[in-house]
Design a protein around this motif. Structure first.
Motif, PDB file in Angstrom:
ATOM      1  N   PRO A 163      -1.580 -16.611 -85.518  1.00  0.00           N
ATOM      2  CA  PRO A 163      -0.606 -17.657 -85.185  1.00  0.00           C
ATOM      3  C   PRO A 163       0.815 -17.157 -84.932  1.00  0.00           C
ATOM      4  O   PRO A 163       1.584 -17.821 -84.255  1.00  0.00           O
ATOM      5  N   PHE A 164       1.147 -15.991 -85.444  1.00  0.00           N
ATOM      6  CA  PHE A 164       2.523 -15.514 -85.305  1.00  0.00           C
ATOM      7  C   PHE A 164       2.664 -14.358 -84.327  1.00  0.00           C
ATOM      8  O   PHE A 164       3.718 -13.745 -84.235  1.00  0.00           O
ATOM      9  N   ASP A 165       1.590 -14.056 -83.609  1.00  0.00           N
ATOM     10  CA  ASP A 165       1.645 -12.912 -82.694  1.00  0.00           C
ATOM     11  C   ASP A 165       0.897 -13.226 -81.395  1.00  0.00           C
ATOM     12  O   ASP A 165      -0.103 -12.596 -81.081  1.00  0.00           O
ATOM     13  N   VAL A 166       1.385 -14.190 -80.655  1.00  0.00           N
ATOM     14  CA  VAL A 166       0.797 -14.539 -79.365  1.00  0.00           C
ATOM     15  C   VAL A 166       1.499 -13.702 -78.303  1.00  0.00           C
ATOM     16  O   VAL A 166       2.704 -13.801 -78.126  1.00  0.00           O
ATOM     17  N   THR A 167       0.740 -12.848 -77.636  1.00  0.00           N
ATOM     18  CA  THR A 167       1.310 -11.994 -76.594  1.00  0.00           C
ATOM     19  C   THR A 167       0.477 -12.115 -75.327  1.00  0.00           C
ATOM     20  O   THR A 167      -0.697 -12.500 -75.361  1.00  0.00           O
ATOM     21  N   ALA A 168       1.091 -11.746 -74.220  1.00  0.00           N
ATOM     22  CA  ALA A 168       0.397 -11.770 -72.937  1.00  0.00           C
ATOM     23  C   ALA A 168      -0.783 -10.799 -72.946  1.00  0.00           C
ATOM     24  O   ALA A 168      -1.852 -11.113 -72.425  1.00  0.00           O
ATOM     25  N   ASP A 169      -0.598  -9.636 -73.540  1.00  0.00           N
ATOM     26  CA  ASP A 169      -1.676  -8.646 -73.572  1.00  0.00           C
ATOM     27  C   ASP A 169      -2.904  -9.179 -74.310  1.00  0.00           C
ATOM     28  O   ASP A 169      -4.034  -8.991 -73.861  1.00  0.00           O
ATOM     29  N   LYS A 170      -2.667  -9.845 -75.433  1.00  0.00           N
ATOM     30  CA  LYS A 170      -3.800 -10.398 -76.181  1.00  0.00           C
ATOM     31  C   LYS A 170      -4.480 -11.514 -75.395  1.00  0.00           C
ATOM     32  O   LYS A 170      -5.705 -11.602 -75.372  1.00  0.00           O
ATOM     33  N   LEU A 171      -3.693 -12.345 -74.752  1.00  0.00           N
ATOM     34  CA  LEU A 171      -4.273 -13.428 -73.959  1.00  0.00           C
ATOM     35  C   LEU A 171      -5.069 -12.881 -72.784  1.00  0.00           C
ATOM     36  O   LEU A 171      -6.174 -13.359 -72.497  1.00  0.00           O
TER      37      LEU A 171
END
Length: 121
Positions: free
Chosen positions: A74-82
């Motif tokens: 919940p506290f680490d939403v990044t483009a790379d992860k998406l």
């Protein structure tokens, strides 16, 4: 005005995105996504949108993937992860059992087993 039409230009000048009319006229969901997770990572947000455009990822699918990521990080939403989650798509159809590749693999395994004098049950 659609944000997707300006991604190439915005990728060259990412600082123009926050005040752009294109962002203001984009969907509420994309605006909230930008404000919540990418306000300080404009270039990453543009890269994410370009990925979605290139691979025909719908906004709905993107938002579903964001929700999935939020449930685990919940506290680490990044483009790379998406992008990684969006890229991990299931196969359209599972390979059928008993095909020619499986038959060749089975034959090879039997040959290897015979080298070790192993009898498969």
């Amino acid at each position: 005005m659609q944000l997707e039409h300006y991604l190439t230009t915005l990728s060259r000048k990412p600082g123009a995105l926050p005040g752009s009319v294109a962002l203001q006229q984009s969907t509420q969901a994309l605006q909230e996504l930008y404000q919540s997770y990418f306000r300080d990572q404009t270039r990453s947000f543009i890269d994410l949108l370009q990925y979605c455009q290139k691979y025909s990822v719908t906004t709905e699918h993107l938002l579903k993937t964001v929700a999935e990521l939020i449930s685990t990080c919940p506290f680490d939403v990044t483009a790379d992860k998406l992008i990684a989650l969006l890229g991990n798509k299931p196969l359209a159809s599972e390979p059928s059992a008993g095909g020619p590749i499986e038959a060749l693999c089975e034959a090879q395994l039997q040959e290897i087993a015979s080298l070790f004098n192993y009898q498969a049950s």
